[in-house]
Scaffold this motif. Structure first.
Motif, PDB file in Angstrom:
ATOM      1  N   ARG A  19      -3.107  60.246  54.313  1.00 35.89           N
ATOM      2  CA  ARG A  19      -2.202  61.639  54.052  1.00 35.89           C
ATOM      3  C   ARG A  19      -0.720  61.288  53.519  1.00 35.89           C
ATOM      4  O   ARG A  19       0.113  60.570  54.279  1.00 35.89           O
ATOM      5  CB  ARG A  19      -2.301  62.282  55.439  1.00 35.89           C
ATOM      6  CG  ARG A  19      -3.629  62.700  55.962  1.00 35.89           C
ATOM      7  CD  ARG A  19      -3.645  63.788  57.012  1.00 35.89           C
ATOM      8  NE  ARG A  19      -2.728  65.099  56.563  1.00 35.89           N
ATOM      9  CZ  ARG A  19      -2.589  66.245  57.528  1.00 35.89           C
ATOM     10  NH1 ARG A  19      -2.939  66.201  58.529  1.00 35.89           N
ATOM     11  NH2 ARG A  19      -1.847  67.141  57.059  1.00 35.89           N
ATOM     12  N   ASN A  39       2.267  70.165  61.887  1.00 33.19           N
ATOM     13  CA  ASN A  39       1.682  70.261  63.241  1.00 33.19           C
ATOM     14  C   ASN A  39       2.180  71.116  64.134  1.00 33.19           C
ATOM     15  O   ASN A  39       2.736  72.145  63.675  1.00 33.19           O
ATOM     16  CB  ASN A  39       1.941  68.996  63.763  1.00 33.19           C
ATOM     17  CG  ASN A  39       3.561  68.392  63.744  1.00 33.19           C
ATOM     18  OD1 ASN A  39       4.063  69.043  64.560  1.00 33.19           O
ATOM     19  ND2 ASN A  39       3.935  67.430  63.022  1.00 33.19           N
ATOM     20  N   PRO A  60      -0.829  55.322  53.937  1.00 36.85           N
ATOM     21  CA  PRO A  60      -1.375  56.329  54.593  1.00 36.85           C
ATOM     22  C   PRO A  60      -2.284  57.076  53.932  1.00 36.85           C
ATOM     23  O   PRO A  60      -2.231  57.204  52.649  1.00 36.85           O
ATOM     24  CB  PRO A  60      -0.086  57.093  55.083  1.00 36.85           C
ATOM     25  CG  PRO A  60       1.062  56.352  54.445  1.00 36.85           C
ATOM     26  CD  PRO A  60       0.593  55.281  53.615  1.00 36.85           C
ATOM     27  N   ARG A  70      -7.867  54.065  61.905  1.00 39.66           N
ATOM     28  CA  ARG A  70      -6.840  55.057  62.589  1.00 39.66           C
ATOM     29  C   ARG A  70      -5.799  54.235  63.614  1.00 39.66           C
ATOM     30  O   ARG A  70      -6.067  53.548  64.322  1.00 39.66           O
ATOM     31  CB  ARG A  70      -7.284  56.065  63.333  1.00 39.66           C
ATOM     32  CG  ARG A  70      -8.365  56.977  62.164  1.00 39.66           C
ATOM     33  CD  ARG A  70      -8.956  58.064  62.969  1.00 39.66           C
ATOM     34  NE  ARG A  70      -7.735  59.158  62.963  1.00 39.66           N
ATOM     35  CZ  ARG A  70      -7.582  59.953  61.930  1.00 39.66           C
ATOM     36  NH1 ARG A  70      -8.405  59.940  60.708  1.00 39.66           N
ATOM     37  NH2 ARG A  70      -6.718  60.954  61.958  1.00 39.66           N
ATOM     38  N   ASP A  97      -1.652  60.443  64.959  1.00 35.98           N
ATOM     39  CA  ASP A  97      -3.189  59.947  64.889  1.00 35.98           C
ATOM     40  C   ASP A  97      -3.269  60.039  63.390  1.00 35.98           C
ATOM     41  O   ASP A  97      -4.107  61.064  62.840  1.00 35.98           O
ATOM     42  CB  ASP A  97      -3.889  60.787  65.721  1.00 35.98           C
ATOM     43  CG  ASP A  97      -5.339  60.356  65.630  1.00 35.98           C
ATOM     44  OD1 ASP A  97      -5.725  59.466  64.896  1.00 35.98           O
ATOM     45  OD2 ASP A  97      -6.380  60.983  66.338  1.00 35.98           O
ATOM     46  N   PHE A  98      -3.434  59.003  62.651  1.00 36.75           N
ATOM     47  CA  PHE A  98      -3.458  58.802  61.269  1.00 36.75           C
ATOM     48  C   PHE A  98      -4.185  57.620  60.625  1.00 36.75           C
ATOM     49  O   PHE A  98      -4.388  56.547  61.404  1.00 36.75           O
ATOM     50  CB  PHE A  98      -2.020  58.797  60.461  1.00 36.75           C
ATOM     51  CG  PHE A  98      -1.099  59.954  60.843  1.00 36.75           C
ATOM     52  CD1 PHE A  98      -1.484  61.545  60.188  1.00 36.75           C
ATOM     53  CD2 PHE A  98      -0.298  60.101  61.773  1.00 36.75           C
ATOM     54  CE1 PHE A  98      -0.778  62.470  60.621  1.00 36.75           C
ATOM     55  CE2 PHE A  98       0.397  61.192  62.027  1.00 36.75           C
ATOM     56  CZ  PHE A  98       0.309  62.415  61.562  1.00 36.75           C
ATOM     57  N   ILE A 138       3.496  66.638  56.562  1.00 38.61           N
ATOM     58  CA  ILE A 138       2.277  66.718  57.517  1.00 38.61           C
ATOM     59  C   ILE A 138       2.632  67.772  58.536  1.00 38.61           C
ATOM     60  O   ILE A 138       3.526  67.482  59.396  1.00 38.61           O
ATOM     61  CB  ILE A 138       1.813  65.577  57.871  1.00 38.61           C
ATOM     62  CG1 ILE A 138       1.313  64.600  56.873  1.00 38.61           C
ATOM     63  CG2 ILE A 138       0.619  65.785  58.769  1.00 38.61           C
ATOM     64  CD1 ILE A 138       1.228  63.091  57.264  1.00 38.61           C
TER      65      ILE A 138
END
Length: 593
Positions: free
Chosen positions: A123, A129, A121, A73, A109-110, A127
């Motif tokens: 994801r 949030n 990535p 991460r 935070d990936f 995305i």
């Protein structure tokens, strides 16, 4: 939103993207020798006073294989307080009302894995949030070694900031160093381009970061999916190579500055014989380093791609879909009392009979429609769609462009799918993405769409998709097939697709804007005969989106597209050059089938 295709314009010099890309490579090579973002700077404490050339975020031509793999991460710190912004255009005064919100990144935070020199990535796609302005799209980047970095490997990652509840896209890149012991430098980031007509900004900064090494559980699946994604893409060549592969062709006529200003152009391309000749991809700081994964907004292309193609696919299983009544599937419209005879097909054709003004774009550009777009919950949007515009004409008789009508159609399609296929099914996820995009191997960004921010999670259907340039190239090429199919199984209702693409003279659609424009099943068409010298009317079907987005589905089995944000809808030069390369006047097609 979708202005006429052929409006004037000064005769300016042609774009030369091949040269631009070559210059970018040279800049990257020089930057590797004397980077601003060198090891000392990234591991130090300096700040950035202004945006840097994109070459700082670009792997140089002589990049060496990385010594270390990155898996785990990446966490950015102080993203809510650090960073700078320069505003170039702000039609809705967003920067004045909330500058601190606009200029700061959402929490980051990936997880990532590496595959050779590719940084993937965990994801993909949009995305969400809690940031009040931005949502992320993360794309595969690169890792490599430079001699000046010592034992550190260098990474560059493309990302996009997508406006919350909207379709504007701002593209950026971030870069950092890391080693094999879990150490990471500061992260420099920069946003220097967008496809957004009303908000143009530069963002940049440097943030502290943490690297948490650790095996990502689904790493093998991520790598396999990435390999499939890359393998499915059409071969790409610079637009200038068109003159080599098709002697006599003039590549400069595609993406010409007389039709779309270079300052407003994000990407463009021409597809012929299965090859994607690509141009554009410039930013205010030089060529974008990762053009294949540059995030592009659909805006009203979604009316064709989601509402149009999704309906035509669903009609294979339910042939009476286009005759289904809106009031039978949308309670809010049933209660309104004037939708009983309006069909799914009427809404897809922009012919609901409900409007304030039949003058092109007056309703769509009204202040009331802005309230519809800004509403984040389904109930506010559907109540507007069912109740705002009065009944003024019989359904199917008058074309008036309303994005709210396509949203209403999407609501009806969602209800239809849940009634007939299962209450847990979703029109976009299961019908459009699951049955069309996934079998075609299109990119992860197209596997989801913008939705209302509530429990309904209603897909917009009329805007809100994200794409890569290869997605639109391959969809356009697919629609050039007379009967698109996968493994011998047809993808769309044949009669409906022929009507949408002007292949059924008995059902050409309704007049739109003026007598030279038509609209059928979510697709536009324009008679180009005056511009290319055809003796008889020659209709070119196309898709169009707000700000300056066009995808021509030319009758000679070629595709021309561009994504821009200056409100320029001009493509006569490209249409004429495509005809010169491979004639498609209606009379010529009959003589040479």
């Amino acid at each position: 939103m979708n202005a006429g295709a052929f409006r004037g314009g000064a005769l300016l010099a042609a774009l030369l993207p091949l040269g631009a890309l070559a210059d970018g490579g040279a800049l990257a090579a020089r930057a590797a020798e004397s980077r601003v973002l060198d090891r000392a700077w990234l591991t130090g404490s300096g700040d950035l006073a202004a945006p840097l050339p994109m070459a700082e975020f670009t792997p140089p031509a002589g990049a060496l294989p990385p010594r270390h793999a990155f898996e785990g991460r990446l966490v950015l710190e102080r993203e809510a307080t650090l960073g700078a912004m320069h505003v170039l255009r702000d039609d809705y005064a967003t920067a004045q009302r909330a500058p601190q919100i606009l200029q700061h990144l959402p929490p980051f935070d990936f997880a990532f894995v590496t595959h050779g020199d590719v940084l993937i990535p965990a994801r993909r796609g949009l995305i969400g949030n809690r940031h009040p302005q931005w949502e992320y799209v993360l794309e595969p980047g690169r890792i490599w070694q430079e001699s000046a970095d010592g034992d550190y490997a260098r990474a560059a990652l493309p990302f996009a900031l997508v406006e919350r509840n909207a379709n504007c896209v701002h593209n950026g890149v971030l870069s950092f160093l890391f080693d094999g012991e879990g150490q990471v430098s500061r992260v420099a980031y920069q946003v220097s381009s967008e496809t957004c007509a009303y908000l143009k900004i530069d963002l940049w900064g440097v943030l502290p970061a943490r690297y948490r090494p650790g095996r990502v559980p689904n790493r093998d699946a991520l790598v396999a999916a990435y390999d499939r994604e890359v393998a499915a893409r059409l071969p790409v060549r610079p637009i200038a190579a068109l003159a080599i592969d098709h002697p006599g062709a003039d590549p400069a006529q595609f993406g010409h500055a007389a039709e779309v200003s270079p300052a407003n152009m994000t990407a463009f391309g021409f597809i012929i014989d299965g090859v994607h000749y690509a141009g554009g991809c410039d930013t205010r700081q030089g060529p974008y380093p990762f053009c294949d994964v540059l995030t592009l907004p659909s805006y009203s292309l979604a009316k064709s791609l989601a509402a149009g193609l999704g309906s035509m696919h669903l009609a294979l299983r339910f042939p009476s879909l286009f005759e289904a009544r809106i009031a039978d599937y949308v309670p809010e419209c049933r209660r309104a009392g004037h939708w009983q005879d309006v069909s799914f097909g009427n809404l897809l054709d922009m012919a609901s009979g409900h409007y304030d003004s039949a003058v092109y774009d007056e309703d769509e550009a009204s202040a009331a429609m802005l309230d519809f777009f800004q509403a984040e919950d389904h109930m506010a949007k559907i109540c507007f769609a069912c109740s705002h515009f009065p009944r003024r004409a019989a359904p199917g008789t008058r074309w008036v462009y309303h994005t709210s009508d396509t949203y209403l159609l999407g609501t009806a399609l969602q209800a239809f799918v849940r009634r007939h296929l299962g209450k847990d099914r979703d029109f976009y996820t299961d019908v459009v993405a699951g049955s069309l995009w996934a079998p075609l191997g299109l990119s992860p960004v197209l596997q989801s769409t913008r939705r209302t921010r509530d429990l309904a999670a209603q897909p917009f259907t009329g805007w809100g998709l994200l794409l890569h340039r290869d997605d639109i190239a391959r969809i356009g090429r697919l629609l050039g097939d007379r009967r698109p199919a996968i493994g011998g199984a047809p993808l769309f209702d044949a009669a409906a697709l022929d009507q949408a693409l002007q292949r059924d003279p008995a059902h050409p659609g309704l007049e739109a804007i003026d007598a030279s424009f038509r609209y059928a099943h979510g697709f536009w068409a324009h008679d180009v005969s005056p511009y290319i010298g055809c003796a008889t009317p020659t209709w070119v079907p196309y898709m169009a989106g707000f700000g300056g987005i066009t995808v021509l589905l030319l009758p000679n089995d070629t595709v021309y597209y561009y994504f821009s944000d200056g409100g320029e809808f001009r493509w006569s030069r490209a249409a004429s050059e495509a005809n010169r390369i491979r004639p498609y006047c209606a009379a010529d097609r009959k003589a040479n089938p």
